[in-house]
Design an enzyme around this catalytic site. Structure first.
Site, PDB file in Angstrom:
ATOM      1  N   LYS A  42      -0.078  -4.573  -0.119  1.00 23.34           N
ATOM      2  CA  LYS A  42       1.055  -5.231   0.534  1.00 23.34           C
ATOM      3  C   LYS A  42       0.599  -6.120   1.672  1.00 23.34           C
ATOM      4  O   LYS A  42       1.422  -6.582   2.471  1.00 23.34           O
ATOM      5  CB  LYS A  42       2.023  -4.173   1.086  1.00 23.34           C
ATOM      6  CG  LYS A  42       2.814  -3.433   0.031  1.00 23.34           C
ATOM      7  CD  LYS A  42       3.763  -2.439   0.670  1.00 23.34           C
ATOM      8  CE  LYS A  42       4.190  -1.376  -0.326  1.00 23.34           C
ATOM      9  NZ  LYS A  42       4.898  -0.257   0.308  1.00 23.34           N
ATOM     10  N   GLU A  45       7.614  -5.765  -1.167  1.00 24.05           N
ATOM     11  CA  GLU A  45       6.622  -4.940  -1.848  1.00 24.05           C
ATOM     12  C   GLU A  45       5.667  -5.897  -2.542  1.00 24.05           C
ATOM     13  O   GLU A  45       5.699  -7.097  -2.279  1.00 24.05           O
ATOM     14  CB  GLU A  45       7.300  -4.007  -2.859  1.00 24.05           C
ATOM     15  CG  GLU A  45       8.298  -3.066  -2.197  1.00 24.05           C
ATOM     16  CD  GLU A  45       8.941  -2.103  -3.183  1.00 24.05           C
ATOM     17  OE1 GLU A  45       8.303  -1.756  -4.191  1.00 24.05           O
ATOM     18  OE2 GLU A  45      10.091  -1.721  -2.961  1.00 24.05           O
TER      19      GLU A  45
END
Length: 293
Positions: free
Chosen positions: A59, A3
């Site tokens: 991301k 993440e």
DNA sequence: ACAGGCTCCTGCAGGC
DNA sequence: TGCCTGCAGGAGCCTG
């Protein structure tokens, strides 16, 4: 699973290692779903490019590239990765999404090629940048900014810098559970399942709560809780930056003590009540029934 | 416009 | 011990 903090750590590690290096040759596997545009086109575009810098957006890992004629150490190199100005000075970009299991490795040319290696870039320094992704949820994309492609922009807002008003506006009128809204990348870019659960715990909010019905105070607790947990995780990841892109690199993240994520049935760190698990937005969702309301 | 469900893919854990 | 089943999840796509 990478993440925002993990992607940030990888981007910093790769930047530190290969900024200024030049791609002399590129090899791509022929796994169509891994590539947002044709692997042959990516290999051709990357060959000869200088890596001006590597940074994170949401991301995504973005490689800023200079064309073949540009020399390394050129004064147009972007020095500050945090000021991602929309007026891009690079000639091209290579955009890497790690998906679930993607890894970027900087290796020696002699290092054996791991299974599930989908891309290899030979660098002028003699090293290689490799993209390895067993589950193949990762994505690679090449954009030639000199031939009409737009510079990459994450669809959603940046959770580390978004301000209170803009944050509240993201969720206004939304009937979806706050957990699902946090995972929606077109709202906030970079939040995945772990940090969604952990930030909701910090804010004391049940994941099932309707996003649009949270009070201004609750949303502000969430915004700050999310920012804190992401910053803490980046710091912890930072402790292993130098190893992360190497084969055994993920050590740093084991230092992060999850409060709820994958702690079903274990005692809450705050009140000792057993952590519960439900499914929300198709994802395992963990919360404390006492601390989160 | 929004919401929810399905799909991709492979490694690994758990059960018998 | 070994096989088999099912689960994990980011994001794109489809449907309601």
């Amino acid at each position: 699973m990478p993440e925002l903090p993990e992607v940030e750590t990888v981007a910093r590690g790769v930047d530190k290692r290969i900024r200024g290096d030049r791609i002399v040759q590129a090899w791509f596997a022929s796994r169509p779903q891994t590539f947002k545009n044709a692997p042959a086109l990516q290999a051709k575009g990357l060959t000869g490019c200088t890596i001006l810098g590597v940074h994170r957006t949401g991301k995504h890992i973005v490689f800023e590239l200079g064309g073949e004629t540009r020399k390394p150490g050129n004064d147009r190199v972007k020095r500050d990765r945090r000021k991602a100005s929309p007026a891009h000075e690079s000639d091209a970009q290579w955009i890497v999404h790690l998906g679930m299991t993607g890894r970027l490795l900087v290796t020696g040319a002699e290092t054996p090629v791991a299974a599930h290696t989908h891309a290899r870039l030979d660098l002028a320094s003699g090293r290689e940048l490799r993209f390895v992704d067993p589950r193949r949820f990762g994505r690679l994309e090449f954009r030639n900014l000199r031939e009409g492609s737009q510079a990459f922009q994450a669809p959603g807002a940046e959770p580390l810098t978004i301000e209170a008003g803009a944050f509240a506006e993201l969720f206004r009128g939304r009937r979806t559970p706050i957990k699902a809204a946090l995972l929606n990348q077109s709202l906030l870019a970079g939040v995945g399942n772990i940090y969604a659960d952990e930030s909701l715990f910090r804010a004391g909010l049940r994941p099932q709560r309707q996003a649009g019905r949270l009070s201004a105070a609750e949303l502000e607790r969430l915004r700050l809780g999310l920012r804190e947990i992401l910053e803490q995780a980046i710091r912890l990841g930072g402790s292993s930056v130098s190893d992360y892109v190497d084969a055994d690199g993920e050590r740093g993240f084991f230092q992060l003590e999850h409060c709820v994520y994958q702690r079903t049935g274990e005692p809450c760190r705050r009140c000792q009540k057993a952590i519960r698990r439900v499914e929300l937005a198709g994802r395992g969702t963990h919360y404390c029934p006492v601390c989160q309301r």
